[in-house]
Write a protein that holds these residues in place. Structure first.
Motif, short mmCIF file in Angstrom:
data_model
loop_
_atom_site.label_atom_id
_atom_site.label_comp_id
_atom_site.label_asym_id
_atom_site.label_seq_id
_atom_site.Cartn_x
_atom_site.Cartn_y
_atom_site.Cartn_z
N ARG A 1 3.18 -3.29 -2.09
CA ARG A 1 3.48 -1.89 -1.76
C ARG A 1 2.91 -1.57 -0.38
N GLY A 2 1.75 -2.14 -0.06
CA GLY A 2 1.18 -1.97 1.28
C GLY A 2 2.07 -2.54 2.36
N ASP A 3 2.74 -3.67 2.07
CA ASP A 3 3.70 -4.23 3.03
C ASP A 3 4.82 -3.22 3.29
N HIS A 4 5.30 -2.59 2.23
CA HIS A 4 6.38 -1.61 2.39
C HIS A 4 5.90 -0.39 3.18
N GLN A 5 4.67 0.01 2.96
CA GLN A 5 4.13 1.13 3.74
C GLN A 5 4.05 0.75 5.21
N ARG A 6 3.65 -0.49 5.49
CA ARG A 6 3.63 -0.97 6.88
C ARG A 6 5.02 -0.96 7.47
N HIS A 7 6.03 -1.39 6.68
CA HIS A 7 7.42 -1.34 7.17
C HIS A 7 7.80 0.09 7.52
N ILE A 8 7.40 1.04 6.67
CA ILE A 8 7.70 2.45 6.93
C ILE A 8 7.10 2.88 8.27
N ASP A 9 5.85 2.53 8.49
CA ASP A 9 5.18 2.90 9.74
C ASP A 9 5.87 2.26 10.94
N LEU B 1 11.98 -6.72 12.12
CA LEU B 1 12.90 -6.99 11.01
C LEU B 1 12.71 -8.40 10.44
N ARG B 2 12.45 -9.37 11.29
CA ARG B 2 12.21 -10.74 10.79
C ARG B 2 10.93 -10.82 9.97
N ALA B 3 9.89 -10.15 10.44
CA ALA B 3 8.62 -10.15 9.68
C ALA B 3 8.81 -9.45 8.33
N ALA B 4 9.54 -8.34 8.32
CA ALA B 4 9.79 -7.62 7.06
C ALA B 4 10.64 -8.48 6.13
N ALA B 5 11.64 -9.17 6.68
CA ALA B 5 12.47 -10.05 5.85
C ALA B 5 11.62 -11.16 5.23
N ALA B 6 10.67 -11.69 5.99
CA ALA B 6 9.77 -12.73 5.45
C ALA B 6 8.89 -12.14 4.34
N ASP B 7 8.42 -10.91 4.52
CA ASP B 7 7.65 -10.25 3.45
C ASP B 7 8.49 -10.16 2.18
N GLU B 8 9.73 -9.72 2.33
CA GLU B 8 10.60 -9.53 1.16
C GLU B 8 10.91 -10.85 0.46
N GLU B 9 11.07 -11.89 1.23
CA GLU B 9 11.28 -13.22 0.66
C GLU B 9 10.07 -13.62 -0.17
N ARG B 10 8.88 -13.37 0.36
CA ARG B 10 7.63 -13.68 -0.33
C ARG B 10 7.49 -12.86 -1.61
N HIS B 11 7.82 -11.58 -1.55
CA HIS B 11 7.75 -10.73 -2.75
C HIS B 11 8.67 -11.25 -3.85
N TYR B 12 9.89 -11.60 -3.45
CA TYR B 12 10.87 -12.05 -4.44
C TYR B 12 10.43 -13.38 -5.06
N GLU B 13 9.97 -14.30 -4.23
CA GLU B 13 9.52 -15.59 -4.75
C GLU B 13 8.33 -15.42 -5.69
N TRP B 14 7.43 -14.49 -5.36
CA TRP B 14 6.30 -14.25 -6.24
C TRP B 14 6.78 -13.77 -7.61
N VAL B 15 7.66 -12.77 -7.64
CA VAL B 15 8.10 -12.23 -8.93
C VAL B 15 8.87 -13.30 -9.70
N GLN B 16 9.65 -14.12 -9.02
CA GLN B 16 10.36 -15.20 -9.69
C GLN B 16 9.36 -16.17 -10.32
N GLY B 17 8.32 -16.52 -9.58
CA GLY B 17 7.30 -17.42 -10.11
C GLY B 17 6.53 -16.80 -11.27
N ALA B 18 6.20 -15.51 -11.16
CA ALA B 18 5.48 -14.83 -12.24
C ALA B 18 6.32 -14.83 -13.51
N LEU B 19 7.62 -14.59 -13.37
CA LEU B 19 8.50 -14.60 -14.54
C LEU B 19 8.60 -15.99 -15.15
#
Length: 195
Positions: free
Chosen positions: A50-58, A129-147
């Motif tokens: 969520r902090g990553d998303h707040q950084r994206h907002i800023d 945008l590239r850094a944010a895309a990398a964050d989102e890739e990391r978030h998705y991979e984490w949730v996939q691994g947790a599941l």
């Protein structure tokens, strides 16, 4: 002379505002997920994301202001409410249910950032945008691994159904948000100094 395929003016502001609203959507969905998840480790990880998303907002807010635009400080309408409702449904179940619904929202965010990061932009916009895309890739991979650690096998029945839900969710949200972006671009062009 600038490459005509690089968005500028009203087009750039509308694109960045669309992503800004997407991050506002995500912060709200994360807050619901964090409040519902029972595993402390997962809660901490989601709070970091969520902090990553707040950084994206800023960062997006700054880019929009630099481009002479007015940053939106709201989630997408009406898809933000839909995404929040999807996440709220997940909170009625256990951690697995929370993460399954979270994964559907995160897939749309990941894919949208991926598409925008691949488009040509100026250096400052491309970097963010590239850094944010990398964050989102990391978030998705984490949730996939947790599941997977919770027993949701890739290619299994739950995963297959989840993939179908993700695709439907993403297509509906992307279509509505694209229409909203075109309206925002037209409004930005009509705003004094909005180019």
């Amino acid at each position: 002379m600038a490459d005509s395929s690089v968005p500028t003016g009203a087009e750039l502001v509308a694109e960045l505002n669309d992503l800004l609203a997407l991050d506002h959507d995500a912060v709200q969905a994360y807050s619901l997920a964090i409040g519902a998840i029972s595993t402390a480790e997962y809660r901490d990880t989601l709070a970091g994301f969520r902090g990553d998303h707040q950084r994206h907002i800023d960062q997006l807010t700054q880019l929009i202001q630099t481009a002479g635009g007015v940053p939106v400080q709201l989630p997408h309408l009406p898809t933000g409410a839909f995404k929040l409702a999807v996440q709220a449904l997940g909170t009625l179940g256990d951690d697995r249910a929370v993460l399954l619904t979270f994964k559907a929202n995160e897939a749309q965010v990941r894919d949208k950032y991926r598409r925008h990061a691949a488009r040509p932009h100026g250096t400052a916009v491309s970097t963010i945008l590239r850094a944010a895309a990398a964050d989102e890739e990391r978030h998705y991979e984490w949730v996939q691994g947790a599941l997977e650690r919770m027993g949701v096998e890739r290619g299994g029945l739950i995963d297959t159904v989840q993939d179908a839900v993700e695709n439907i969710h993403a297509r509906a949200a992307d279509a509505l948000e694209s229409a909203g972006r075109r309206v925002a671009e037209a409004a930005e062009r009509m705003r004094p100094g909005g180019g």
